[in-house]
Design a protein around this motif. Structure first.
Motif, PDB file in Angstrom:
ATOM      1  N   ILE A   9      -0.082  30.818  34.224  1.00 13.98           N
ATOM      2  CA  ILE A   9       0.928  31.033  33.182  1.00 13.98           C
ATOM      3  C   ILE A   9       0.995  32.529  32.861  1.00 13.98           C
ATOM      4  N   HIS A  10       1.970  32.921  32.069  1.00 11.25           N
ATOM      5  CA  HIS A  10       2.085  34.292  31.576  1.00 11.25           C
ATOM      6  C   HIS A  10       2.010  34.259  30.058  1.00 11.25           C
ATOM      7  N   CYS A  11       1.225  35.162  29.482  1.00  8.76           N
ATOM      8  CA  CYS A  11       1.095  35.248  28.030  1.00  8.76           C
ATOM      9  C   CYS A  11       2.461  35.564  27.426  1.00  8.76           C
ATOM     10  N   PRO A  12       2.870  34.829  26.368  1.00 11.66           N
ATOM     11  CA  PRO A  12       4.159  35.108  25.733  1.00 11.66           C
ATOM     12  C   PRO A  12       4.153  36.397  24.905  1.00 11.66           C
ATOM     13  N   PHE A  13       3.003  37.008  24.727  1.00 16.50           N
ATOM     14  CA  PHE A  13       2.902  38.252  23.962  1.00 16.50           C
ATOM     15  C   PHE A  13       2.858  39.473  24.874  1.00 16.50           C
ATOM     16  N   CYS A  14       1.881  39.524  25.784  1.00 18.84           N
ATOM     17  CA  CYS A  14       1.671  40.721  26.607  1.00 18.84           C
ATOM     18  C   CYS A  14       2.111  40.534  28.058  1.00 18.84           C
ATOM     19  N   THR A  32      -3.991  25.237  20.898  1.00 19.43           N
ATOM     20  CA  THR A  32      -3.890  26.690  20.768  1.00 19.43           C
ATOM     21  C   THR A  32      -5.042  27.338  21.521  1.00 19.43           C
ATOM     22  N   GLU A  33      -4.706  28.368  22.291  1.00 14.01           N
ATOM     23  CA  GLU A  33      -5.712  29.131  23.022  1.00 14.01           C
ATOM     24  C   GLU A  33      -5.355  30.608  22.909  1.00 14.01           C
ATOM     25  N   ASP A  34      -6.364  31.448  22.754  1.00  9.27           N
ATOM     26  CA  ASP A  34      -6.129  32.888  22.689  1.00  9.27           C
ATOM     27  C   ASP A  34      -5.944  33.454  24.087  1.00  9.27           C
ATOM     28  N   CYS A  35      -5.035  34.417  24.201  1.00  6.38           N
ATOM     29  CA  CYS A  35      -4.845  35.125  25.468  1.00  6.38           C
ATOM     30  C   CYS A  35      -6.141  35.854  25.795  1.00  6.38           C
ATOM     31  N   PRO A  41      -2.907  34.363  19.688  1.00  4.95           N
ATOM     32  CA  PRO A  41      -2.931  32.903  19.837  1.00  4.95           C
ATOM     33  C   PRO A  41      -1.619  32.395  20.440  1.00  4.95           C
ATOM     34  N   MET A  42      -1.742  31.552  21.449  1.00  2.00           N
ATOM     35  CA  MET A  42      -0.559  30.967  22.061  1.00  2.00           C
ATOM     36  C   MET A  42      -0.682  29.454  22.070  1.00  2.00           C
ATOM     37  N   LEU A  54       2.156  16.946  35.718  1.00  2.03           N
ATOM     38  CA  LEU A  54       2.003  17.735  34.500  1.00  2.03           C
ATOM     39  C   LEU A  54       2.657  19.093  34.669  1.00  2.03           C
ATOM     40  N   SER A  55       3.293  19.567  33.590  1.00  2.00           N
ATOM     41  CA  SER A  55       3.814  20.928  33.574  1.00  2.00           C
ATOM     42  C   SER A  55       3.292  21.617  32.324  1.00  2.00           C
ATOM     43  N   VAL A  56       3.063  22.919  32.437  1.00  2.00           N
ATOM     44  CA  VAL A  56       2.466  23.691  31.353  1.00  2.00           C
ATOM     45  C   VAL A  56       3.427  24.790  30.927  1.00  2.00           C
ATOM     46  N   THR A  57       3.662  24.883  29.628  1.00  7.62           N
ATOM     47  CA  THR A  57       4.419  25.992  29.060  1.00  7.62           C
ATOM     48  C   THR A  57       3.596  26.577  27.923  1.00  7.62           C
ATOM     49  N   VAL A  58       3.835  27.853  27.630  1.00 12.79           N
ATOM     50  CA  VAL A  58       3.152  28.503  26.516  1.00 12.79           C
ATOM     51  C   VAL A  58       4.196  29.175  25.634  1.00 12.79           C
ATOM     52  N   GLU A  59       3.919  29.196  24.333  1.00 12.85           N
ATOM     53  CA  GLU A  59       4.799  29.798  23.345  1.00 12.85           C
ATOM     54  C   GLU A  59       3.977  30.612  22.373  1.00 12.85           C
TER      55      GLU A  59
END
Length: 61
Positions: A9-14, A32-35, A41-42, A54-59
């Motif tokens: 995945i790619h971090c939604p912040f950095c 919730t998991e920290d980058c 927190p994402m 299964l598919s994974v998305t992060v927000e």
């Protein structure tokens, strides 16, 4: 031992590329998991389709 799958995945912040270990035996879930890079927190959202894939998305939290 539980079946674990690596999901990229790619971090939604950095926008850092991260690999998460997902427990496929649980199915759909949200947590919730920290980058690992910027420590923000994402929300990790795991959905399951009708075929059991299964598919994974992060927000941003």
């Amino acid at each position: 031992m539980e079946p674990l799958a690596e999901k990229s995945i790619h971090c939604p912040f950095c926008d850092a590329r991260l690999t998460l270990l997902i427990d496929e035996s649980v199915g759909a879930q949200r947590y919730t998991e920290d980058c690992h890079v910027c420590c923000q927190p994402m929300d990790v959202i795991i959905t399951e389709d009708m075929d059991g894939e299964l598919s994974v998305t992060v927000e941003q939290e």
